[in-house]
Design a protein around this motif. Structure first.
Motif, short mmCIF file in Angstrom:
data_model
loop_
_atom_site.label_atom_id
_atom_site.label_comp_id
_atom_site.label_asym_id
_atom_site.label_seq_id
_atom_site.Cartn_x
_atom_site.Cartn_y
_atom_site.Cartn_z
N GLN A 174 0.51 -4.71 -4.71
CA GLN A 174 -0.49 -3.90 -4.01
C GLN A 174 -1.84 -4.59 -3.94
O GLN A 174 -2.55 -4.49 -2.93
CB GLN A 174 -0.62 -2.53 -4.68
CG GLN A 174 0.63 -1.68 -4.56
CD GLN A 174 0.41 -0.24 -5.00
OE1 GLN A 174 -0.73 0.18 -5.22
NE2 GLN A 174 1.49 0.50 -5.13
N GLU A 175 -2.22 -5.31 -5.00
CA GLU A 175 -3.52 -5.97 -5.00
C GLU A 175 -3.59 -7.05 -3.93
O GLU A 175 -4.58 -7.19 -3.20
CB GLU A 175 -3.80 -6.56 -6.38
CG GLU A 175 -4.00 -5.52 -7.48
CD GLU A 175 -5.14 -4.57 -7.15
OE1 GLU A 175 -6.16 -5.02 -6.59
OE2 GLU A 175 -4.99 -3.35 -7.42
N MET A 176 -2.49 -7.83 -3.85
CA MET A 176 -2.47 -8.90 -2.84
C MET A 176 -2.47 -8.29 -1.43
O MET A 176 -3.15 -8.79 -0.53
CB MET A 176 -1.22 -9.76 -3.02
CG MET A 176 -1.17 -10.95 -2.07
SD MET A 176 0.37 -11.86 -2.17
CE MET A 176 1.47 -10.72 -1.34
N LEU A 180 -5.17 -8.75 1.69
CA LEU A 180 -4.83 -9.19 3.04
C LEU A 180 -5.25 -8.18 4.10
O LEU A 180 -4.97 -8.36 5.29
CB LEU A 180 -3.30 -9.42 3.15
CG LEU A 180 -2.75 -10.58 2.32
CD1 LEU A 180 -1.23 -10.58 2.37
CD2 LEU A 180 -3.30 -11.91 2.83
N GLY A 181 -5.89 -7.12 3.66
CA GLY A 181 -6.39 -6.12 4.61
C GLY A 181 -5.42 -5.01 4.94
O GLY A 181 -5.65 -4.24 5.89
N ILE A 182 -4.33 -4.91 4.17
CA ILE A 182 -3.35 -3.85 4.41
C ILE A 182 -3.82 -2.57 3.75
O ILE A 182 -4.23 -2.58 2.58
CB ILE A 182 -1.96 -4.25 3.86
CG1 ILE A 182 -1.45 -5.49 4.60
CG2 ILE A 182 -0.97 -3.10 3.99
CD1 ILE A 182 -0.17 -6.06 4.01
N ASN A 183 -3.77 -1.48 4.47
CA ASN A 183 -4.14 -0.17 3.92
C ASN A 183 -2.94 0.35 3.13
O ASN A 183 -2.06 1.04 3.67
CB ASN A 183 -4.52 0.79 5.04
CG ASN A 183 -5.12 2.08 4.50
OD1 ASN A 183 -4.77 2.53 3.41
ND2 ASN A 183 -6.05 2.66 5.24
N VAL A 184 -2.90 0.02 1.84
CA VAL A 184 -1.74 0.35 1.01
C VAL A 184 -1.54 1.86 0.89
O VAL A 184 -0.41 2.36 0.96
CB VAL A 184 -1.90 -0.28 -0.39
CG1 VAL A 184 -0.76 0.18 -1.32
CG2 VAL A 184 -1.90 -1.80 -0.29
N GLY A 185 -2.62 2.59 0.73
CA GLY A 185 -2.51 4.04 0.59
C GLY A 185 -1.84 4.67 1.81
O GLY A 185 -0.97 5.54 1.68
N ARG A 186 -2.24 4.20 2.99
CA ARG A 186 -1.66 4.75 4.23
C ARG A 186 -0.18 4.38 4.34
O ARG A 186 0.65 5.20 4.77
CB ARG A 186 -2.43 4.23 5.44
CG ARG A 186 -2.03 4.90 6.75
CD ARG A 186 -2.94 4.45 7.86
NE ARG A 186 -4.32 4.88 7.64
CZ ARG A 186 -5.34 4.53 8.40
NH1 ARG A 186 -5.13 3.75 9.45
NH2 ARG A 186 -6.57 4.96 8.14
N ILE A 187 0.17 3.14 3.93
CA ILE A 187 1.57 2.71 3.97
C ILE A 187 2.42 3.57 3.05
O ILE A 187 3.52 4.05 3.42
CB ILE A 187 1.68 1.23 3.55
CG1 ILE A 187 1.04 0.34 4.62
CG2 ILE A 187 3.14 0.84 3.34
CD1 ILE A 187 1.79 0.30 5.92
#
Length: 284
Positions: A174-176, A180-187
């Protein structure tokens, strides 16, 4: 021969239904590490919402879409407001989702009553076909086809698309992924919604031959977890293999040894765990 062909087809159709339910649970349990006891509630509420939508609209397709959308929204609410703050904390997750399951059961009983109900079989498949020496309902063949199509769709999304690569990155590190600009929460929220929607789809698909009644939510929970544990956490192939195995074993166990149906169902799970603790397709 008629017995074996009929029971095998029954087991495969029940396995396909379990795959719809367990693939959603595998997304939550295997990839997101969320132990969601309320997965059975999504199944039951999906079937009930479809019943109400069908009475209102008269269109089974609209009822199906409405049920999947409504339950997906419930899943989004649970993930965002209840479970997001307890990432990788199984004890609070179990307590929260178990409490939610009991609340959903009471709400369903209040809204839809305690009488068993049944979704109608679609007219175009409301007939039987001869398969060798056995006569089999065409609708159950449709259930098998739906399970195969959902499996192929999920596999293509997961393995052959950029969206699948983003999801795998968000789950693995998740940190990486955030870097990289990925919205992890939304995913993660989207994955949870897909899992809840698949469970609702299972409830709608199973409604015509299993019925809709209070208690169905808690009946499917051990089956869904058995599938995920046998197949391996987070594995789509494992969810398919586990579903077919549990569907066949459950069906033949009830037909041949009805007094030992739970023993025959959970014995394979115990053997798999003893030989391969990560499940058939789980990563060590």
């Amino acid at each position: 021969m008629e017995f074996w062909v009929g029971q095998t087809l029954n087991g495969l159709s029940f396995g396909a239904l379990l795959f719809l339910l367990a693939s959603g649970l595998s997304l939550m349990f295997g990839l997101m590490r969320i132990v969601n006891i309320a997965i059975g509630s999504y199944y039951l509420i999906g079937a009930y919402v479809a019943l109400s939508a069908l009475k209102f609209s008269g269109q089974l397709g609209l009822a199906l879409l409405g049920a999947v959308a409504a339950v997906a929204l419930i899943g989004v609410g649970m993930q965002r407001f209840l479970l997001a703050r307890f990432h990788a904390e199984p004890q609070p997750q179990v307590l929260l989702t178990m409490g939610a399951a009991f609340m959903f059961a009471d709400i369903a009983l209040w809204l839809w009553g305690g009488d068993p109900q049944r979704l109608p079989t679609p007219r175009m498949v409301a007939f039987s076909v001869e398969i060798g020496p056995s006569v089999f309902p065409a609708y159950r063949l449709v259930v098998i086809a739906v399970g195969v199509l959902v499996y192929l769709f999920l596999w293509l999304i997961q393995e052959r698309t950029r969206l699948g690569a983003i999801v795998r990155a968000a789950v693995d590190d998740q940190e990486m992924a955030r870097g990289l600009g990925i919205n992890v929460g939304r995913i993660l929220t989207a994955m949870f919604a897909v899992g809840a929607g698949l469970a609702a789809l299972a409830g709608v698909v199973g409604g015509p031959f299993l019925g809709v009644y209070p208690g169905a939510d808690f009946e499917v929970i051990p089956l869904a977890f058995a599938v995920v544990i046998i197949g391996g956490l987070g594995s789509l192939h494992g969810a398919l293999a586990g579903s077919l195995l549990v569907g066949l074993v459950d069906n033949f166990g009830k037909a041949l040894f009805p007094e030992l149906s739970y023993f025959t169902l959970f014995l394979p799970m115990a053997l798999v765990l003893a030989i391969r603790p990560t499940g058939l397709f789980g990563k060590g």
